[in-house]
Design a protein around this motif. Structure first.
Motif, PDB file in Angstrom:
ATOM      1  N   ASP A  48     -19.300 -19.006   0.763  1.00  0.00           N
ATOM      2  CA  ASP A  48     -18.781 -19.921  -0.258  1.00  0.00           C
ATOM      3  C   ASP A  48     -19.897 -20.517  -1.116  1.00  0.00           C
ATOM      4  OD1 ASP A  48     -16.103 -19.704   0.686  1.00  0.00           O
ATOM      5  OD2 ASP A  48     -16.410 -21.367   2.092  1.00  0.00           O
ATOM      6  N   VAL A  49     -21.113 -20.530  -0.585  1.00  0.00           N
ATOM      7  CA  VAL A  49     -22.242 -21.214  -1.227  1.00  0.00           C
ATOM      8  C   VAL A  49     -22.833 -20.311  -2.310  1.00  0.00           C
ATOM      9  CG1 VAL A  49     -24.505 -22.276  -0.858  1.00  0.00           C
ATOM     10  CG2 VAL A  49     -22.703 -22.494   0.895  1.00  0.00           C
ATOM     11  N   ALA A  50     -22.795 -20.789  -3.539  1.00  0.00           N
ATOM     12  CA  ALA A  50     -23.365 -20.031  -4.662  1.00  0.00           C
ATOM     13  C   ALA A  50     -24.888 -20.147  -4.672  1.00  0.00           C
ATOM     14  CB  ALA A  50     -22.789 -20.523  -5.989  1.00  0.00           C
ATOM     15  N   LYS A  76     -22.424 -30.146  -2.418  1.00  0.00           N
ATOM     16  CA  LYS A  76     -22.412 -30.643  -1.042  1.00  0.00           C
ATOM     17  C   LYS A  76     -23.846 -30.963  -0.666  1.00  0.00           C
ATOM     18  CE  LYS A  76     -20.837 -31.420   3.135  1.00  0.00           C
ATOM     19  NZ  LYS A  76     -20.228 -32.730   3.333  1.00  0.00           N
ATOM     20  N   LEU A 111     -16.304 -24.474   5.989  1.00  0.00           N
ATOM     21  CA  LEU A 111     -17.136 -23.989   4.897  1.00  0.00           C
ATOM     22  C   LEU A 111     -17.856 -22.738   5.382  1.00  0.00           C
ATOM     23  CD1 LEU A 111     -18.515 -24.363   2.114  1.00  0.00           C
ATOM     24  CD2 LEU A 111     -20.231 -25.757   3.288  1.00  0.00           C
ATOM     25  N   LEU A 162     -26.142 -28.040  -2.044  1.00  0.00           N
ATOM     26  CA  LEU A 162     -25.444 -26.765  -2.139  1.00  0.00           C
ATOM     27  C   LEU A 162     -24.517 -26.798  -3.343  1.00  0.00           C
ATOM     28  CD1 LEU A 162     -26.437 -26.960   0.805  1.00  0.00           C
ATOM     29  CD2 LEU A 162     -24.349 -25.818   1.490  1.00  0.00           C
ATOM     30  N   LEU A 164     -21.308 -24.901  -5.238  1.00  0.00           N
ATOM     31  CA  LEU A 164     -20.174 -24.013  -4.971  1.00  0.00           C
ATOM     32  C   LEU A 164     -19.259 -23.993  -6.181  1.00  0.00           C
ATOM     33  CD1 LEU A 164     -20.722 -25.958  -2.237  1.00  0.00           C
ATOM     34  CD2 LEU A 164     -19.196 -24.260  -1.305  1.00  0.00           C
ATOM     35  N   GLU A 165     -18.586 -22.877  -6.370  1.00  0.00           N
ATOM     36  CA  GLU A 165     -17.594 -22.766  -7.424  1.00  0.00           C
ATOM     37  C   GLU A 165     -16.248 -23.222  -6.859  1.00  0.00           C
ATOM     38  OE1 GLU A 165     -17.816 -22.208 -10.617  1.00  0.00           O
ATOM     39  OE2 GLU A 165     -19.982 -21.994 -10.460  1.00  0.00           O
ATOM     40  N   LEU A 191     -12.750 -21.549  -3.846  1.00  0.00           N
ATOM     41  CA  LEU A 191     -12.388 -22.126  -2.548  1.00  0.00           C
ATOM     42  C   LEU A 191     -10.889 -22.117  -2.288  1.00  0.00           C
ATOM     43  CD1 LEU A 191     -14.960 -25.052  -2.520  1.00  0.00           C
ATOM     44  CD2 LEU A 191     -15.124 -22.837  -1.355  1.00  0.00           C
TER      45      LEU A 191
END
Length: 112
Positions: free
Chosen positions: A91-93, A5, A87, A58, A60-61, A65
């Motif tokens: 959620d952000v790795a 993202k 979001l 960003l 994310l996996e 989600l």
């Protein structure tokens, strides 16, 4: 699977401060958050963020989600990940700056 993202600095700061977001104005207007795969991200940056600096990338996996992440056809019929819920910061790795250099966004090594 990693999905990406791109946020403007103020959008990233909002997520960090509020703990969740409905996304950028285009996300809110469309009713879902737009994401890209690593293979799609450079074109997304060039098309939708041309000449914009102060961006954040960003990671994310996708599997984390859940079923609110839907893969739908978009640009050229390619499937893009769309998230149909807010979001959450959790959620952000990871998040990294996405600087602009000589008109091209510089993605972190190993992401694309």
């Amino acid at each position: 699977m990693l999905i990406l993202k791109i946020f403007r600095d103020d959008e990233w700061q909002e997520l960090r401060n509020q703990g969740e977001t409905l996304g950028a104005p285009i996300d809110i207007a469309d009713g879902y958050l737009h994401f890209s795969t690593p293979e799609q991200a450079a074109e997304t940056a060039a098309k939708h963020f041309a000449d914009e600096d102060d961006l954040w990338l960003l990671g994310l996996e996708a599997d984390a989600l859940g079923d609110k992440l839907v893969w739908e056809p978009s640009r050229g019929g390619a499937l893009f990940p769309h998230l149909y819920r807010p979001l959450k910061l959790d959620d952000v790795a990871w998040a990294q700056p996405l600087p602009l250099q000589d008109g091209v966004h510089q993605f972190p090594a190993g992401v694309l």
